[in-house]
Write a protein that holds these residues in place. Structure first.
Motif, PDB file in Angstrom:
ATOM      1  N   GLU A   1       0.667  -1.316   0.062  1.00 56.14           N
ATOM      2  CA  GLU A   1      -0.078   0.068  -0.098  1.00 56.14           C
ATOM      3  C   GLU A   1       0.852   1.293   0.050  1.00 56.14           C
ATOM      4  O   GLU A   1       0.361   2.209  -0.457  1.00 56.14           O
ATOM      5  CB  GLU A   1      -0.975   0.072   1.124  1.00 56.14           C
TER       6      GLU A   1
ATOM      7  N   SER B   1       3.645   3.859  -4.812  1.00 58.96           N
ATOM      8  CA  SER B   1       3.158   4.682  -5.519  1.00 58.96           C
ATOM      9  C   SER B   1       3.078   3.586  -6.887  1.00 58.96           C
ATOM     10  O   SER B   1       3.924   2.755  -7.094  1.00 58.96           O
ATOM     11  CB  SER B   1       3.780   5.931  -5.860  1.00 58.96           C
TER      12      SER B   1
ATOM     13  N   ILE C   1      -2.444   7.477 -13.913  1.00 56.48           N
ATOM     14  CA  ILE C   1      -2.706   7.029 -12.556  1.00 56.48           C
ATOM     15  C   ILE C   1      -1.201   6.888 -11.809  1.00 56.48           C
ATOM     16  O   ILE C   1      -1.043   6.136 -10.825  1.00 56.48           O
ATOM     17  CB  ILE C   1      -3.171   5.471 -12.359  1.00 56.48           C
TER      18      ILE C   1
ATOM     19  N   LEU D   1      -0.605   8.010  -8.106  1.00 56.18           N
ATOM     20  CA  LEU D   1      -1.253   7.449  -7.160  1.00 56.18           C
ATOM     21  C   LEU D   1      -0.769   6.342  -6.258  1.00 56.18           C
ATOM     22  O   LEU D   1       0.217   5.809  -6.877  1.00 56.18           O
ATOM     23  CB  LEU D   1      -2.629   6.933  -7.845  1.00 56.18           C
ATOM     24  N   TRP D   2      -1.368   6.389  -5.100  1.00 57.89           N
ATOM     25  CA  TRP D   2      -0.974   4.815  -4.571  1.00 57.89           C
ATOM     26  C   TRP D   2      -1.798   4.059  -4.521  1.00 57.89           C
ATOM     27  O   TRP D   2      -2.712   4.015  -5.321  1.00 57.89           O
ATOM     28  CB  TRP D   2      -1.148   5.320  -2.856  1.00 57.89           C
ATOM     29  N   THR D   3      -0.807   2.834  -4.778  1.00 58.22           N
ATOM     30  CA  THR D   3      -1.739   1.501  -5.224  1.00 58.22           C
ATOM     31  C   THR D   3      -2.882   1.177  -4.716  1.00 58.22           C
ATOM     32  O   THR D   3      -3.903   0.892  -5.093  1.00 58.22           O
ATOM     33  CB  THR D   3      -0.826   0.546  -5.107  1.00 58.22           C
ATOM     34  N   GLU D   4      -3.211   1.683  -3.329  1.00 56.93           N
ATOM     35  CA  GLU D   4      -4.361   1.443  -2.858  1.00 56.93           C
ATOM     36  C   GLU D   4      -5.599   2.149  -3.073  1.00 56.93           C
ATOM     37  O   GLU D   4      -6.594   2.108  -2.948  1.00 56.93           O
ATOM     38  CB  GLU D   4      -4.133   1.603  -1.063  1.00 56.93           C
ATOM     39  N   GLN D   5      -5.188   3.597  -3.763  1.00 58.56           N
ATOM     40  CA  GLN D   5      -5.918   4.122  -4.426  1.00 58.56           C
ATOM     41  C   GLN D   5      -6.686   3.805  -5.756  1.00 58.56           C
ATOM     42  O   GLN D   5      -7.655   4.483  -6.282  1.00 58.56           O
ATOM     43  CB  GLN D   5      -5.519   5.693  -4.391  1.00 58.56           C
ATOM     44  N   LEU D   6      -6.060   2.678  -6.305  1.00 54.78           N
ATOM     45  CA  LEU D   6      -6.480   2.290  -7.598  1.00 54.78           C
ATOM     46  C   LEU D   6      -8.061   1.616  -7.522  1.00 54.78           C
ATOM     47  O   LEU D   6      -8.269   0.888  -6.631  1.00 54.78           O
ATOM     48  CB  LEU D   6      -5.596   1.238  -8.185  1.00 54.78           C
ATOM     49  N   GLU D   7      -8.765   2.108  -8.261  1.00 51.21           N
ATOM     50  CA  GLU D   7     -10.111   1.369  -8.340  1.00 51.21           C
ATOM     51  C   GLU D   7      -9.877   0.121  -9.010  1.00 51.21           C
ATOM     52  O   GLU D   7      -8.785  -0.238 -10.044  1.00 51.21           O
ATOM     53  CB  GLU D   7     -10.885   2.011  -9.080  1.00 51.21           C
TER      54      GLU D   7
ATOM     55  N   ARG E   1      -6.735  -1.259 -11.497  1.00 50.49           N
ATOM     56  CA  ARG E   1      -5.644  -2.279 -10.707  1.00 50.49           C
ATOM     57  C   ARG E   1      -5.503  -3.383 -11.475  1.00 50.49           C
ATOM     58  O   ARG E   1      -4.138  -3.798 -11.544  1.00 50.49           O
ATOM     59  CB  ARG E   1      -6.185  -2.312  -9.298  1.00 50.49           C
TER      60      ARG E   1
ATOM     61  N   HIS F   1     -11.724  -7.329  -4.681  1.00 54.16           N
ATOM     62  CA  HIS F   1     -11.921  -5.879  -4.742  1.00 54.16           C
ATOM     63  C   HIS F   1     -13.232  -5.267  -5.038  1.00 54.16           C
ATOM     64  O   HIS F   1     -13.430  -4.204  -4.677  1.00 54.16           O
ATOM     65  CB  HIS F   1     -10.679  -5.471  -5.652  1.00 54.16           C
TER      66      HIS F   1
END
Length: 262
Positions: A86, A89, A123, A126-132, A136, A161
């Protein structure tokens, strides 16, 4: 083709993976269902050559060699194994994953140009946890395919997810059915979308069935059948002989009571 026969693995108490058999060829997408996350992950590790089985066998292109399977397979987004951390990036994740590609295939792959060519610039920061979920999966499968030797994708629980199959299933179909680079794709999922009409397997589908218990006195089921005939009521025998003669048996009291009950 990926083929598994009675593939299983022991756990501390319960089976980590009960005997499971399946097959999937290039150009196909197979969904494998299992309620337990640990069993889905165990199956994914075994099918990608990342874990040794307790029993059964798995082969890729008719070869049982684990090395050949491991070179061809990419394990995608397995929880607790290789899911993105998480704190990373997207840009850093891409840099790390591209560095794992064998040097002879890597060339001058750098995160910046790769993100641009594969249309992930939007993207990148973005942080990986922010990916829809959809983006992702697109990102992680694209990274898996950056290695030209990848012919098999094993995706671990993409539905964790999002329960909406439209966020992950179309991407897997696209990859499996790509005429330019057809892949064998396996997705271990908790449930199959209601509209999916493709091939499905179930974890534990090859568990041996117990043999019928023998009578305590050692007699055979055939002996018991004869014994039943010997003790049957006259009405039952009459019905049996009438049926053998091609006639409708006369209804007995038991038959009538059954019909009334219906």
């Amino acid at each position: 083709m990926l083929s598994a026969r009675q593939l299983h693995a022991k756990g501390r108490r319960d089976p980590l993976l009960p005997p499971t058999s399946l097959a999937v060829a290039r150009g196909e997408l197979l969904l494998v269902t299992g309620e337990r996350q640990d069993q889905r992950t165990a199956l994914s590790l075994l099918l990608s050559g990342r874990m040794k089985a307790t029993g059964g066998d798995v082969s890729w292109d008719n070869s049982p060699r684990t090395k050949q399977l491991r070179l061809a397979a990419a394990l995608v987004d397995s929880p607790g194994v290789n899911e993105p951390e998480e704190h990373l990036s997207v840009r850093d994740l891409v840099t790390e994953d591209l560095a794992l590609i064998p040097r002879r295939y890597r060339g001058a792959l750098l995160s910046g140009p790769w993100l641009k060519v594969n249309r992930f610039e939007d993207i990148a920061d973005l942080w990986t946890e922010q990916l829809e979920p959809r983006r992702r999966l697109e990102l992680l499968t694209a990274l898996a395919l950056a290695n030209p030797r990848t012919d098999l994708l094993v995706v671990d629980s993409p539905d964790r997810h999002s329960a909406d199959g439209l966020t992950w299933l179309p991407r897997l179909q696209e990859l499996a059915y790509d005429a330019g680079r057809p892949l064998a794709v396996v997705a271990a999922v908790s449930a199959v979308p209601a509209w999916w009409d493709g091939p499905v397997a179930v974890i534990g589908n090859d568990v041996p069935q117990p043999a019928p218990a023998s009578p305590a006195d050692g007699s055979s089921p055939l002996d018991e059948a004869h014994a039943d005939d010997a003790t049957a009521s006259p009405g039952t025998h009459a019905g049996k002989h009438s049926a053998e003669a091609g006639q409708d048996p006369e209804p007995t009291q038991t038959t009538l009571e059954t019909e009334v009950a219906k």
